[in-house]
Scaffold this motif. Structure first.
Motif, PDB file in Angstrom:
ATOM      1  N   TRP A 124       0.739  -1.357   0.141  1.00  0.00           N
ATOM      2  CA  TRP A 124       0.034  -0.015   0.014  1.00  0.00           C
ATOM      3  C   TRP A 124       0.785   1.307  -0.106  1.00  0.00           C
ATOM      4  N   GLN A 125       0.443   2.444  -0.761  1.00  0.00           N
ATOM      5  CA  GLN A 125       1.097   3.552  -0.727  1.00  0.00           C
ATOM      6  C   GLN A 125      -0.048   4.731  -1.191  1.00  0.00           C
ATOM      7  N   THR A 126      -0.492   5.264   0.093  1.00  0.00           N
ATOM      8  CA  THR A 126      -1.400   6.396  -0.084  1.00  0.00           C
ATOM      9  C   THR A 126      -0.479   7.484  -0.755  1.00  0.00           C
ATOM     10  N   ARG A 127      -1.469   8.258  -1.932  1.00  0.00           N
ATOM     11  CA  ARG A 127      -0.487   9.348  -2.515  1.00  0.00           C
ATOM     12  C   ARG A 127      -1.364  10.637  -2.318  1.00  0.00           C
ATOM     13  N   THR A 128      -0.804  11.515  -2.748  1.00  0.00           N
ATOM     14  CA  THR A 128      -1.464  13.118  -2.949  1.00  0.00           C
ATOM     15  C   THR A 128      -2.018  13.077  -4.352  1.00  0.00           C
ATOM     16  N   PRO A 129      -3.122  13.822  -4.618  1.00  0.00           N
ATOM     17  CA  PRO A 129      -3.478  13.872  -5.927  1.00  0.00           C
ATOM     18  C   PRO A 129      -2.288  14.258  -7.054  1.00  0.00           C
ATOM     19  N   ALA A 130      -1.357  15.108  -6.608  1.00  0.00           N
ATOM     20  CA  ALA A 130      -0.403  15.581  -7.522  1.00  0.00           C
ATOM     21  C   ALA A 130       0.571  14.420  -7.894  1.00  0.00           C
ATOM     22  N   GLU A 131       0.653  13.400  -6.916  1.00  0.00           N
ATOM     23  CA  GLU A 131       1.620  12.452  -7.050  1.00  0.00           C
ATOM     24  C   GLU A 131       1.031  11.333  -8.030  1.00  0.00           C
ATOM     25  N   VAL A 132      -0.507  11.390  -7.934  1.00  0.00           N
ATOM     26  CA  VAL A 132      -0.924  10.437  -8.954  1.00  0.00           C
ATOM     27  C   VAL A 132      -0.987  11.174 -10.498  1.00  0.00           C
ATOM     28  N   ASP A 133      -1.084  12.281 -10.561  1.00  0.00           N
ATOM     29  CA  ASP A 133      -1.122  13.342 -11.633  1.00  0.00           C
ATOM     30  C   ASP A 133       0.145  12.811 -12.453  1.00  0.00           C
ATOM     31  N   VAL A 134       1.414  12.747 -11.627  1.00  0.00           N
ATOM     32  CA  VAL A 134       2.424  12.412 -12.438  1.00  0.00           C
ATOM     33  C   VAL A 134       2.513  10.897 -12.928  1.00  0.00           C
ATOM     34  N   LEU A 135       1.953  10.173 -12.308  1.00  0.00           N
ATOM     35  CA  LEU A 135       1.764   8.593 -12.918  1.00  0.00           C
ATOM     36  C   LEU A 135       1.078   8.519 -14.265  1.00  0.00           C
ATOM     37  N   LEU A 136       0.346   9.531 -14.652  1.00  0.00           N
ATOM     38  CA  LEU A 136      -0.556   9.491 -15.736  1.00  0.00           C
ATOM     39  C   LEU A 136      -0.344  10.241 -16.630  1.00  0.00           C
ATOM     40  N   GLU A 137       0.861  11.223 -16.559  1.00  0.00           N
ATOM     41  CA  GLU A 137       1.320  12.110 -17.561  1.00  0.00           C
ATOM     42  C   GLU A 137       1.169  11.565 -18.579  1.00  0.00           C
ATOM     43  N   GLY A 138       0.861  12.341 -19.985  1.00  0.00           N
ATOM     44  CA  GLY A 138       1.007  11.740 -21.389  1.00  0.00           C
ATOM     45  C   GLY A 138      -0.353  11.319 -21.894  1.00  0.00           C
ATOM     46  N   LEU A 139      -1.293  11.061 -20.815  1.00  0.00           N
ATOM     47  CA  LEU A 139      -2.606  10.267 -21.316  1.00  0.00           C
ATOM     48  C   LEU A 139      -3.644  11.800 -20.980  1.00  0.00           C
ATOM     49  N   GLU A 140      -4.703  11.486 -22.180  1.00  0.00           N
ATOM     50  CA  GLU A 140      -5.645  12.634 -22.160  1.00  0.00           C
ATOM     51  C   GLU A 140      -6.595  12.415 -21.134  1.00  0.00           C
ATOM     52  N   ALA A 141      -7.193  13.021 -20.277  1.00  0.00           N
ATOM     53  CA  ALA A 141      -8.266  12.775 -19.342  1.00  0.00           C
ATOM     54  C   ALA A 141      -9.570  12.932 -20.267  1.00  0.00           C
ATOM     55  N   VAL A 142     -10.701  12.143 -19.952  1.00  0.00           N
ATOM     56  CA  VAL A 142     -11.911  12.307 -20.415  1.00  0.00           C
ATOM     57  C   VAL A 142     -12.363  13.350 -19.442  1.00  0.00           C
ATOM     58  N   ASP A 143     -13.158  14.108 -19.933  1.00  0.00           N
ATOM     59  CA  ASP A 143     -14.186  15.086 -19.231  1.00  0.00           C
ATOM     60  C   ASP A 143     -15.047  14.179 -18.095  1.00  0.00           C
ATOM     61  N   PRO A 144     -14.928  14.447 -16.832  1.00  0.00           N
ATOM     62  CA  PRO A 144     -14.433  15.802 -16.190  1.00  0.00           C
ATOM     63  C   PRO A 144     -13.229  15.674 -15.823  1.00  0.00           C
ATOM     64  N   GLY A 145     -12.224  14.825 -16.123  1.00  0.00           N
ATOM     65  CA  GLY A 145     -10.899  14.832 -15.937  1.00  0.00           C
ATOM     66  C   GLY A 145     -10.365  13.884 -14.664  1.00  0.00           C
ATOM     67  N   VAL A 146      -9.319  14.057 -13.941  1.00  0.00           N
ATOM     68  CA  VAL A 146      -9.194  12.989 -12.893  1.00  0.00           C
ATOM     69  C   VAL A 146      -9.685  13.600 -11.547  1.00  0.00           C
ATOM     70  N   VAL A 147     -10.456  13.161 -10.811  1.00  0.00           N
ATOM     71  CA  VAL A 147     -11.173  13.650  -9.831  1.00  0.00           C
ATOM     72  C   VAL A 147     -11.483  12.889  -8.675  1.00  0.00           C
ATOM     73  N   ASN A 148     -11.973  13.384  -7.711  1.00  0.00           N
ATOM     74  CA  ASN A 148     -12.822  12.520  -6.792  1.00  0.00           C
ATOM     75  C   ASN A 148     -13.968  11.760  -7.327  1.00  0.00           C
ATOM     76  N   LEU A 149     -13.841  10.398  -7.136  1.00  0.00           N
ATOM     77  CA  LEU A 149     -14.738   9.565  -8.220  1.00  0.00           C
ATOM     78  C   LEU A 149     -16.153   9.925  -7.955  1.00  0.00           C
ATOM     79  N   VAL A 150     -16.508  10.470  -7.078  1.00  0.00           N
ATOM     80  CA  VAL A 150     -18.138  10.804  -6.632  1.00  0.00           C
ATOM     81  C   VAL A 150     -18.346  11.969  -7.716  1.00  0.00           C
ATOM     82  N   ASP A 151     -17.557  12.711  -8.276  1.00  0.00           N
ATOM     83  CA  ASP A 151     -17.649  13.872  -9.162  1.00  0.00           C
ATOM     84  C   ASP A 151     -17.444  13.366 -10.539  1.00  0.00           C
ATOM     85  N   TRP A 152     -17.159  12.175 -10.747  1.00  0.00           N
ATOM     86  CA  TRP A 152     -16.854  11.920 -12.255  1.00  0.00           C
ATOM     87  C   TRP A 152     -18.143  11.047 -12.830  1.00  0.00           C
TER      88      TRP A 152
END
Length: 283
Positions: free
Chosen positions: A216-244
């Motif tokens: 297990w490794q809890t991350r911050t949103p910014a740390e997750v964003d680094v993992l996903l660089e180079g991909l195009e997020a579908v609207d509404p983006g990378v968010v709290n899942l309740v808001d997707w």
């Protein structure tokens, strides 16, 4: 369902919790042991959000797979770290909207393999294999993956609520890039993981869960964003899942065990820990 991995070891760990069984219990499942329930019950006093976010992730799965089949035309899926079968599994959602959809489930927990194969015994378009998602090359070269997945066509690979099981030492960017590089342009990645906006509390969460034997490794949103660089997020983006793309009319989940009922709804007030993710496209 045919498979070439009959020699896989089927030793089921009873003395340590597993993420698949603990996650399944929070979804209302029955395929778990006392060690799994005890571990979850040791976690929720300090991190009561985990019950809600587990269930929110499962609801996100339905919306994400529906979007990928109905709006993006995806007809093949690989579900990494799929967990135990429950209601509205990936193949059931995908085939509801696209009957010709094909699905490969991957998990390292032998009990998932056993239950999945029983469920899918007569389904030639869906299979479950034992595999460690940290070894993407072995998974992508597996005979059942080669049988069902055509990498010359777009494919959706799901890493749902498993990002936190890929610690930095595993090089999660390499893991994601392996499948992304193999996939055709126009393919998608569904990704989510538990995050904490307070690094100190996140570190305590990591220490507790990893100390219980679950990677297990809890991350911050910014740390997750680094993992996903180079991909195009579908609207509404990378968010709290309740808001997707929330949908109050989507199918309900099974009720939770009575021991977990007090923790339902905690995230309505506690916003610091949540499941963060989205659907992303390979250009």
């Amino acid at each position: 369902m045919e498979s070439d991995d009959r020699s896989e070891t089927m030793s089921i760990p009873y003395d340590v919790p597993t993420s698949a069984r603990g996650y399944g219990w929070m979804l209302g499942g029955k395929d778990n042991y006392e060690v799994d329930r005890d571990f979850i019950l040791s976690t929720v006093p300090s991190f009561p959000e985990v019950v809600d976010i587990c269930r929110q992730n499962r609801q996100f799965l339905y919306r994400a797979v529906r979007h990928l089949t109905r709006e993006q035309g995806i007809r093949q899926f690989i579900d990494m770290g799929c967990g135990l079968p429950t209601d509205n599994n990936v193949h059931q959602v995908a085939q509801r909207f696209a009957p010709d959809a094909r699905v490969v489930y991957v998990d390292i927990d032998p009990i998932v393999l056993a239950h999945g194969r029983a469920l899918l015994a007569d389904d030639s378009s869906t299979t479950v294999i034992m595999g460690d998602m940290r070894d993407q090359d072995a998974i992508l070269d597996h005979p059942d993956v080669r049988r069902l997945i055509d990498f010359d066509e777009p494919v959706a690979t799901l890493f749902l609520s498993v990002g936190h099981h890929l610690v930095d030492a595993d090089d999660p960017r390499r893991i994601l890039r392996t499948i992304i590089d193999r996939a055709a342009p126009g393919s998608f990645v569904g990704f989510s993981q538990v995050i904490c906006e307070d690094p100190a509390r996140g570190a305590k969460m990591t220490e507790h869960i990893a100390g219980g034997g679950v990677p297990w490794q809890t991350r911050t949103p910014a740390e997750v964003d680094v993992l996903l660089e180079g991909l195009e997020a579908v609207d509404p983006g990378v968010v709290n899942l309740v808001d997707w793309r929330p949908d109050p009319g989507q199918p309900a989940l099974e009720p939770v065990d009575a021991d977990l009922v007090p923790y339902l709804g905690v995230t309505d007030a506690n916003k610091g820990i949540y499941e963060y993710g989205g659907v992303l496209r390979k250009p």
